[in-house]
Design a protein around this motif. Structure first.
Motif, PDB file in Angstrom:
ATOM      1  N   PRO A  82     -22.875  55.274 -24.858  1.00  0.00           N
ATOM      2  CA  PRO A  82     -22.615  54.287 -25.846  1.00  0.00           C
ATOM      3  C   PRO A  82     -23.192  52.769 -25.179  1.00  0.00           C
ATOM      4  CG  PRO A  82     -20.626  54.229 -24.391  1.00  0.00           C
ATOM      5  CD  PRO A  82     -21.545  55.415 -24.197  1.00  0.00           C
ATOM      6  N   LEU A  83     -23.756  52.064 -25.952  1.00  0.00           N
ATOM      7  CA  LEU A  83     -24.082  50.745 -25.649  1.00  0.00           C
ATOM      8  C   LEU A  83     -22.933  49.748 -25.608  1.00  0.00           C
ATOM      9  CD1 LEU A  83     -26.281  48.942 -24.845  1.00  0.00           C
ATOM     10  CD2 LEU A  83     -26.749  48.312 -27.300  1.00  0.00           C
ATOM     11  N   MET A  84     -22.153  50.037 -26.490  1.00  0.00           N
ATOM     12  CA  MET A  84     -20.875  48.978 -26.483  1.00  0.00           C
ATOM     13  C   MET A  84     -19.655  49.753 -26.973  1.00  0.00           C
ATOM     14  SD  MET A  84     -22.205  45.501 -28.214  1.00  0.00           S
ATOM     15  CE  MET A  84     -22.456  46.113 -29.700  1.00  0.00           C
ATOM     16  N   ARG A  85     -18.526  49.189 -26.563  1.00  0.00           N
ATOM     17  CA  ARG A  85     -17.281  49.939 -26.901  1.00  0.00           C
ATOM     18  C   ARG A  85     -17.123  49.498 -28.337  1.00  0.00           C
ATOM     19  NH1 ARG A  85     -13.000  47.300 -23.082  1.00  0.00           N
ATOM     20  NH2 ARG A  85     -14.419  45.675 -23.496  1.00  0.00           N
ATOM     21  N   PRO A  86     -16.326  50.402 -29.151  1.00  0.00           N
ATOM     22  CA  PRO A  86     -15.872  50.123 -30.360  1.00  0.00           C
ATOM     23  C   PRO A  86     -15.200  48.575 -30.522  1.00  0.00           C
ATOM     24  CG  PRO A  86     -15.113  52.477 -29.950  1.00  0.00           C
ATOM     25  CD  PRO A  86     -15.710  51.782 -28.579  1.00  0.00           C
ATOM     26  N   VAL A  87     -15.722  47.874 -31.662  1.00  0.00           N
ATOM     27  CA  VAL A  87     -15.048  46.768 -31.732  1.00  0.00           C
ATOM     28  C   VAL A  87     -14.159  46.741 -33.172  1.00  0.00           C
ATOM     29  CG1 VAL A  87     -16.469  45.563 -30.319  1.00  0.00           C
ATOM     30  CG2 VAL A  87     -17.417  45.857 -32.520  1.00  0.00           C
ATOM     31  N   ARG A  88     -13.296  45.954 -33.339  1.00  0.00           N
ATOM     32  CA  ARG A  88     -12.484  46.043 -34.417  1.00  0.00           C
ATOM     33  C   ARG A  88     -13.051  45.183 -35.526  1.00  0.00           C
ATOM     34  NH1 ARG A  88      -6.062  45.744 -32.691  1.00  0.00           N
ATOM     35  NH2 ARG A  88      -6.014  47.811 -31.709  1.00  0.00           N
ATOM     36  N   GLN A  89     -13.177  45.622 -36.792  1.00  0.00           N
ATOM     37  CA  GLN A  89     -13.800  44.934 -37.707  1.00  0.00           C
ATOM     38  C   GLN A  89     -12.730  44.558 -38.823  1.00  0.00           C
ATOM     39  OE1 GLN A  89     -17.774  45.377 -38.896  1.00  0.00           O
ATOM     40  NE2 GLN A  89     -17.915  47.512 -38.077  1.00  0.00           N
ATOM     41  N   TYR A  90     -12.803  43.400 -39.335  1.00  0.00           N
ATOM     42  CA  TYR A  90     -11.648  42.971 -40.222  1.00  0.00           C
ATOM     43  C   TYR A  90     -12.281  42.467 -41.704  1.00  0.00           C
ATOM     44  CZ  TYR A  90      -8.940  42.910 -36.080  1.00  0.00           C
ATOM     45  OH  TYR A  90      -8.173  43.218 -35.011  1.00  0.00           O
ATOM     46  N   LEU A  91     -11.629  42.513 -42.756  1.00  0.00           N
ATOM     47  CA  LEU A  91     -11.988  41.720 -44.130  1.00  0.00           C
ATOM     48  C   LEU A  91     -11.744  40.197 -43.741  1.00  0.00           C
ATOM     49  CD1 LEU A  91     -11.167  43.898 -46.996  1.00  0.00           C
ATOM     50  CD2 LEU A  91     -13.595  43.014 -46.424  1.00  0.00           C
ATOM     51  N   PHE A  92     -12.546  39.510 -43.568  1.00  0.00           N
ATOM     52  CA  PHE A  92     -12.059  37.883 -43.532  1.00  0.00           C
ATOM     53  C   PHE A  92     -12.225  37.264 -44.938  1.00  0.00           C
ATOM     54  CE2 PHE A  92     -13.412  38.948 -39.027  1.00  0.00           C
ATOM     55  CZ  PHE A  92     -12.336  38.165 -38.396  1.00  0.00           C
ATOM     56  N   LYS A  93     -11.361  36.276 -45.108  1.00  0.00           N
ATOM     57  CA  LYS A  93     -11.352  35.405 -46.225  1.00  0.00           C
ATOM     58  C   LYS A  93     -11.023  34.233 -45.749  1.00  0.00           C
ATOM     59  CE  LYS A  93      -6.366  35.340 -47.735  1.00  0.00           C
ATOM     60  NZ  LYS A  93      -6.274  33.856 -47.457  1.00  0.00           N
ATOM     61  N   TYR A 111     -12.779  42.315 -55.585  1.00  0.00           N
ATOM     62  CA  TYR A 111     -13.376  40.930 -55.069  1.00  0.00           C
ATOM     63  C   TYR A 111     -14.901  41.236 -54.529  1.00  0.00           C
ATOM     64  CZ  TYR A 111      -8.702  39.343 -55.006  1.00  0.00           C
ATOM     65  OH  TYR A 111      -7.258  39.233 -55.365  1.00  0.00           O
ATOM     66  N   VAL A 112     -15.497  40.225 -54.192  1.00  0.00           N
ATOM     67  CA  VAL A 112     -16.899  40.450 -53.853  1.00  0.00           C
ATOM     68  C   VAL A 112     -17.057  40.370 -52.048  1.00  0.00           C
ATOM     69  CG1 VAL A 112     -19.164  39.437 -53.843  1.00  0.00           C
ATOM     70  CG2 VAL A 112     -17.842  39.321 -55.918  1.00  0.00           C
ATOM     71  N   ARG A 153     -18.489  31.145 -52.225  1.00  0.00           N
ATOM     72  CA  ARG A 153     -19.458  31.978 -53.041  1.00  0.00           C
ATOM     73  C   ARG A 153     -19.109  33.546 -53.187  1.00  0.00           C
ATOM     74  NH1 ARG A 153     -25.075  30.031 -51.302  1.00  0.00           N
ATOM     75  NH2 ARG A 153     -25.745  31.646 -52.378  1.00  0.00           N
ATOM     76  N   ILE A 154     -18.364  33.799 -52.084  1.00  0.00           N
ATOM     77  CA  ILE A 154     -18.159  35.321 -52.051  1.00  0.00           C
ATOM     78  C   ILE A 154     -16.602  35.153 -51.496  1.00  0.00           C
ATOM     79  CG2 ILE A 154     -20.402  36.196 -51.456  1.00  0.00           C
ATOM     80  CD1 ILE A 154     -19.355  36.229 -48.565  1.00  0.00           C
ATOM     81  N   ASP A 155     -15.880  36.302 -51.649  1.00  0.00           N
ATOM     82  CA  ASP A 155     -14.282  36.299 -51.373  1.00  0.00           C
ATOM     83  C   ASP A 155     -14.152  36.957 -49.912  1.00  0.00           C
ATOM     84  OD1 ASP A 155     -13.907  35.603 -54.045  1.00  0.00           O
ATOM     85  OD2 ASP A 155     -14.419  37.659 -54.632  1.00  0.00           O
ATOM     86  N   PHE A 156     -15.084  37.918 -49.587  1.00  0.00           N
ATOM     87  CA  PHE A 156     -14.857  38.398 -48.186  1.00  0.00           C
ATOM     88  C   PHE A 156     -15.994  38.658 -47.321  1.00  0.00           C
ATOM     89  CE2 PHE A 156     -10.708  40.364 -50.484  1.00  0.00           C
ATOM     90  CZ  PHE A 156      -9.984  39.806 -49.481  1.00  0.00           C
ATOM     91  N   LEU A 157     -15.857  38.911 -46.118  1.00  0.00           N
ATOM     92  CA  LEU A 157     -16.849  39.456 -45.306  1.00  0.00           C
ATOM     93  C   LEU A 157     -16.169  40.228 -44.327  1.00  0.00           C
ATOM     94  CD1 LEU A 157     -19.660  38.582 -44.359  1.00  0.00           C
ATOM     95  CD2 LEU A 157     -19.085  36.907 -42.932  1.00  0.00           C
ATOM     96  N   LEU A 158     -16.946  41.548 -44.127  1.00  0.00           N
ATOM     97  CA  LEU A 158     -16.407  42.641 -43.086  1.00  0.00           C
ATOM     98  C   LEU A 158     -17.325  42.479 -41.975  1.00  0.00           C
ATOM     99  CD1 LEU A 158     -14.707  45.189 -42.516  1.00  0.00           C
ATOM    100  CD2 LEU A 158     -16.427  46.479 -44.019  1.00  0.00           C
ATOM    101  N   THR A 159     -16.569  42.083 -40.769  1.00  0.00           N
ATOM    102  CA  THR A 159     -17.215  41.952 -39.604  1.00  0.00           C
ATOM    103  C   THR A 159     -16.351  41.698 -38.326  1.00  0.00           C
ATOM    104  OG1 THR A 159     -18.830  40.482 -38.313  1.00  0.00           O
ATOM    105  CG2 THR A 159     -17.074  39.369 -39.616  1.00  0.00           C
ATOM    106  N   THR A 160     -16.536  41.534 -37.359  1.00  0.00           N
ATOM    107  CA  THR A 160     -15.646  41.307 -36.170  1.00  0.00           C
ATOM    108  C   THR A 160     -15.305  40.043 -35.616  1.00  0.00           C
ATOM    109  OG1 THR A 160     -17.578  40.929 -34.346  1.00  0.00           O
ATOM    110  CG2 THR A 160     -17.172  43.426 -34.904  1.00  0.00           C
ATOM    111  N   GLU A 161     -14.096  39.749 -35.090  1.00  0.00           N
ATOM    112  CA  GLU A 161     -13.536  38.582 -34.568  1.00  0.00           C
ATOM    113  C   GLU A 161     -14.652  37.690 -33.868  1.00  0.00           C
ATOM    114  OE1 GLU A 161      -9.134  38.515 -34.307  1.00  0.00           O
ATOM    115  OE2 GLU A 161      -9.903  40.067 -33.003  1.00  0.00           O
ATOM    116  N   TYR A 162     -15.413  38.459 -33.139  1.00  0.00           N
ATOM    117  CA  TYR A 162     -16.397  37.827 -32.071  1.00  0.00           C
ATOM    118  C   TYR A 162     -17.577  37.103 -32.993  1.00  0.00           C
ATOM    119  CZ  TYR A 162     -14.391  40.941 -28.425  1.00  0.00           C
ATOM    120  OH  TYR A 162     -13.289  41.457 -27.625  1.00  0.00           O
ATOM    121  N   THR A 163     -18.153  38.063 -33.830  1.00  0.00           N
ATOM    122  CA  THR A 163     -19.051  37.765 -34.825  1.00  0.00           C
ATOM    123  C   THR A 163     -18.873  36.471 -35.824  1.00  0.00           C
ATOM    124  OG1 THR A 163     -19.964  39.829 -34.752  1.00  0.00           O
ATOM    125  CG2 THR A 163     -20.914  38.402 -36.318  1.00  0.00           C
TER     126      THR A 163
END
Length: 222
Positions: A82-93, A111-112, A153-163
């Motif tokens: 692996p290059l990086m360990r798994p990172v948790r991803q969340y739906l952010f609003k 939602y979008v 303009r959108i409802d959610f973003l699926l990404t990591t807390e770091y990002t």
């Protein structure tokens, strides 16, 4: 041994161009350390994800990072993980969007969600039944998604807390303005890797794999 063409996308804080145009980031630092240890001559270029993927699939002696390894991609590349360990991803609003109530990824279909074209998140959501123009907003520019979220303009973003934290910081927006609503577990269990075009020089690949394995033994963390 041939020179290695290395391609990536803008994914703060893992791989991105700084103000001087130098490609940096947590994953990039490790890639440089591994390739230097392997004695490989290389050049890193940053493109939209879809272009980086096309180059990695069509041009020998090309490596792409940070790329998630999954069943659909398994036979398309030679992998170094692996290059990086798994990172948790969340739906952010936005925290102010009290009208949004979801308990599962299925609920989010009302939602979008903004995604980068061709990304693993894009692929994951399509496999979950999301559709472009219905509940997916597709972009080639990773920085556009946070801007759209903040602008409503959108409802959610699926990404990591770091990002999310780093992107908002660059925009001058406080992280407290967003909420991680739910963790999308099926999208959080993969490790980011390096992947080579199948016709890349085998000696080069083996040197990089050995250097990565040595690096992972020496250091804890991504």
């Amino acid at each position: 041994m041939p020179k290695l063409q290395v391609v990536t996308e803008e994914w703060v804080p893992y791989n991105y161009a700084n103000e001087q145009g130098v490609i940096v980031g947590r994953a990039t630092k490790k890639v440089r350390e591994v390739l230097d240890a392997a004695g490989v001559e290389y050049e890193i270029n940053l493109y939209p994800w879809a272009r980086s993927m096309k180059l990695a699939k069509t041009q020998p002696n090309t490596m792409i990072y940070s790329i998630y390894r999954n069943a659909d991609r398994e036979k398309q590349f030679e992998w170094a993980c692996p290059l990086m360990r798994p990172v948790r991803q969340y739906l952010f609003k936005l925290k102010s969007r009290t009208d949004i109530q979801v308990a599962s990824i299925e609920d989010a279909k009302n939602y979008v969600i903004s995604v980068v074209r061709g990304s693993v998140v894009h692929e994951f959501l399509v496999n979950q039944g999301f559709e472009a123009g219905v509940n997916l907003d597709i972009t080639a520019d990773p920085s556009a998604s946070q801007k759209k979220l903040v602008a409503g303009r959108i409802d959610f973003l699926l990404t990591t807390e770091y990002t999310m934290y780093e992107r908002l910081k660059l925009m001058g927006v406080d992280y407290s303005q967003v909420d991680p609503v739910i963790e999308v577990r099926n999208s959080s269990d993969r490790r980011a890797c390096m992947a080579f075009h199948l016709d890349t020089d085998k000696t080069l690949i083996n040197k990089v794999k050995r250097a990565l394995a040595d690096h992972n033994k020496m250091f804890v963390g991504p």
